[in-house]
Write an enzyme that holds these catalytic residues in place. Structure first.
Site, short mmCIF file in Angstrom:
data_model
loop_
_atom_site.label_atom_id
_atom_site.label_comp_id
_atom_site.label_asym_id
_atom_site.label_seq_id
_atom_site.Cartn_x
_atom_site.Cartn_y
_atom_site.Cartn_z
N ASP A 99 0.86 -1.18 0.00
CA ASP A 99 0.00 0.00 0.00
C ASP A 99 0.90 1.23 0.00
O ASP A 99 1.64 1.46 0.96
CB ASP A 99 -0.89 0.02 1.24
CG ASP A 99 -1.90 -1.13 1.24
OD1 ASP A 99 -2.17 -1.68 0.16
OD2 ASP A 99 -2.42 -1.47 2.32
N GLY A 141 -7.11 4.73 -8.51
CA GLY A 141 -7.35 5.82 -9.44
C GLY A 141 -7.54 5.42 -10.88
O GLY A 141 -7.43 6.27 -11.78
N ASP A 166 -14.01 -4.44 -1.87
CA ASP A 166 -13.76 -4.07 -0.47
C ASP A 166 -15.07 -4.10 0.32
O ASP A 166 -15.71 -3.07 0.52
CB ASP A 166 -13.15 -2.67 -0.39
CG ASP A 166 -11.85 -2.55 -1.14
OD1 ASP A 166 -10.97 -3.40 -0.94
OD2 ASP A 166 -11.70 -1.62 -1.95
N ASN A 213 -10.95 -8.41 -0.77
CA ASN A 213 -10.53 -7.93 0.54
C ASN A 213 -11.67 -8.11 1.55
O ASN A 213 -12.78 -8.48 1.18
CB ASN A 213 -10.17 -6.44 0.46
CG ASN A 213 -9.14 -6.18 -0.62
OD1 ASN A 213 -8.01 -6.61 -0.54
ND2 ASN A 213 -9.54 -5.45 -1.67
#
Length: 596
Positions: free
Chosen positions: A267, A354, A425, A490
């Site tokens: 990350d 992004g 997520d 995730n």
């Protein structure tokens, strides 16, 4: 079909139609000490502008060779060695080849038996045709049609990951591959037949036996990616570049099991001083719980990526959690991270964060395809789409219409669905009964905080800050239909907890789709990796914090998986011996990456 972006602007011309004339050891890979620019140290690279060719360039440079790029058809014919790293979709590639006689020149070059290496799509294009968005005519050098893997019988497609080759004849470039794995990422394959058997140098098994490499004279092509296959792949490239002929290797069957693979995730974000650092949080909160509340700094992204490659990671994933903000596309710091990492990391690189349409501070508008293309050119093999995929799935489920304009559709159309990862997520939402919601739920092995026996998984956007009215199951099914080739799954509840993956979530999603699923969030000990592979259909397991903090070495994970009977790739000793064991404890050095 939309053509891939071209490296050289060429006016369209008519294609030459109807042309169909047939005409276990250790590895040590070192760059040549010669700095001569003579022809024997020069490789001609046919880069038609689609996908990540930077990694092939870096691998060739790493081995001590110079590169000359193809600008026109005459450059192909004058080449001493020609490497064709085909990337993307079959039809888009043929559209480029059929301009200005490039395809015809390539056929003539191969007919003259000059040294040639095709990679991935560079192998498929040699065949008569492909079913991909077709049928589409190929170069017609090798008899046969390239077709899609059959997912109707439970096979996970695309074929992404590490697999072993089964040599069927001597081939100089495959010298020493016995017992080692190489990296594949493809949805389409060529099948062996009596018509093409004289070409086949190795087969691979993935639900069926398919052509993994061809060789005749000086002409070679491979379905896998040697530039992404670590030291083993570099050895294969070196054999070609040094024009190794028949190796005299003993032809034998190698491992036939597709590997589960282990991914190191970084990350990456700017800290409070504006420096790019690798960070990790708990349930998506990356700040220290001290009074300063600073962003956790666990190291430099390029250095950590290189270390994980040496440690045996099968893939490295970068997540740009800073986002785009106001940067012009060409000045994104993550682009320089990718460029630098790809110089020394010869396994797949995935980047997320992004990937969407956006307008920068200068008022310049970029499509998601432009954004992804810049990432690919900078060294990424796959891009991971998060929030934008949720919005696309919501619209698709509402209308039932594929517009062709979503980021998933645009990118997969040009680069192939194997290049598109969707990052999901979700948060767990506990319920008393499945009838309470319209979304797919699971029965829990452990009851919720108020005795709930069921839960559904609400998808989120904006880094987990906003919940949406769509479940993880529904999202996964929708993005597969839109063209995603892989799912990174995730779980916000498990993130940073070290108590294991959310097995119920991973089983729910991996049973629902036919594309690979990567398990993420929650690994704390080596046993968590074997649990997720034994109890779900996950193709890969990803971890971050336990690797960054040196709590669980990658090598230990793989040794444990082998003990449990899970097939994994073990890198050659030469690769791991290059790794200087870092001191224990978090790395606290920041890095400043200047814009490209």
């Amino acid at each position: 079909m939309e053509a891939a972006p071209c490296a050289v602007s060429r006016p369209p011309s008519s294609a030459a139609a109807g042309y169909s004339q047939r005409s276990k050891r250790s590895f040590t890979v070192r760059a040549s000490a010669s700095s001569s620019s003579s022809s024997h140290q020069t490789v001609t690279l046919f880069d038609y502008g689609a996908g990540n060719v930077r990694s092939v360039r870096n691998a060739i440079h790493h081995l001590g060779f110079h590169i000359r790029d193809v600008q026109k058809a005459e450059d192909i014919m004058s080449a001493d060695r020609l490497v064709f790293p085909g990337v993307g979709a079959f039809g888009a590639a043929m559209q480029v080849l059929n301009q200005n006689g490039l395809g015809e020149a390539l056929r003539m070059y191969i007919e003259k038996d000059k040294p040639f290496l095709g990679i991935c799509l560079g192998l498929q294009l040699l065949f008569d045709s492909s079913e991909e968005n077709g049928p589409v005519k190929g170069l017609g050098v090798i008899p046969g049609m390239v077709g899609r893997f059959d997912s109707t019988k439970g096979l996970i497609v695309p074929h992404i990951g590490w697999n072993a080759l089964q040599p069927v004849k001597d081939s100089g470039i495959l010298q020493g591959i016995e017992g080692h794995h190489v990296y594949f990422v493809h949805s389409y394959r060529a099948l062996p037949s009596d018509d093409n058997k004289e070409w086949i140098s190795s087969l691979c098994n993935y639900g069926e036996s398919f052509v993994s490499s061809v060789s005749r004279g000086n002409v070679n092509a491979v379905q896998f990616h040697p530039e992404k296959s670590g030291v083993v792949g570099l050895s294969i490239l070196r054999n070609f570049l040094r024009q190794s002929r028949s190796s005299g290797i003993k032809v034998q069957s190698c491992l036939k099991i597709t590997c589960q693979y282990v991914i190191a995730c970084l990350d990456v974000r700017a800290n409070d001083n504006g420096d790019l650092v690798v960070t990790k949080g708990d349930q998506y909160d990356v700040r220290e719980t001290t009074g300063e509340n600073e962003v956790r700094n666990l190291g430099k992204p390029v250095e950590l990526a290189s270390q994980y490659y040496k440690d045996g990671a099968d893939e490295v994933s970068f997540l740009n959690i800073t986002g785009f903000r106001d940067f012009p596309l060409g000045d994104l710091p993550m682009l320089q991270v990718l460029r630098s990492a790809s110089e020394n990391v010869f396994v797949p690189l995935t980047v997320g964060g992004g990937i969407r349409d956006f307008t920068d501070a200068n008022g310049r508008y970029y499509t998601s395809l432009e954004v992804a293309s810049e990432y690919f050119r900078s060294g990424a093999d796959k891009v991971s789409i998060g929030s934008d995929a949720v919005f696309a799935a919501e619209e698709y489920l509402c209308t039932g219409v594929k517009t062709g304009k979503t980021s998933i559709e645009q990118i997969s159309r040009v680069y192939g669905n194997q290049a598109v990862v969707v990052s999901i997520d979700p948060r767990r939402v506990y319920i008393k009964s499945p009838d309470e919601v319209k979304f797919k739920s699971v029965r829990l092995t452990k009851q919720g905080p108020n005795g709930e026996e069921y839960a559904w998984y609400q998808c989120t956007v904006k880094g987990g800050r906003e919940g949406r009215s769509i479940g993880a199951y529904e999202l996964a099914k929708a993005v597969e239909q839109l063209g995603a080739g892989e799912i990174l799954l995730n779980c916000i509840d498990c993130d940073g907890q070290g108590e294991g993956y959310d097995i119920e979530l991973i089983k729910l999603v991996s049973d629902a789709v036919t594309i690979p699923v990567i398990a993420s969030s929650g690994a704390g000990v080596v046993q968590h990796f074997s649990e997720v592979f034994e109890q779900t259909n996950a193709s890969a397991a990803l971890a971050a914090g336990i690797f960054h903090r040196n709590e669980v070495p990658i090598q230990s994970v793989k040794e444990h998986l082998l003990e449990k009977g899970v097939e994994v790739r073990m890198p050659p000793m030469e690769q791991t011996s290059q790794s200087n064991q870092p001191e224990m404890g978090p790395r606290k050095t920041a890095v400043v990456v200047q814009p490209a």
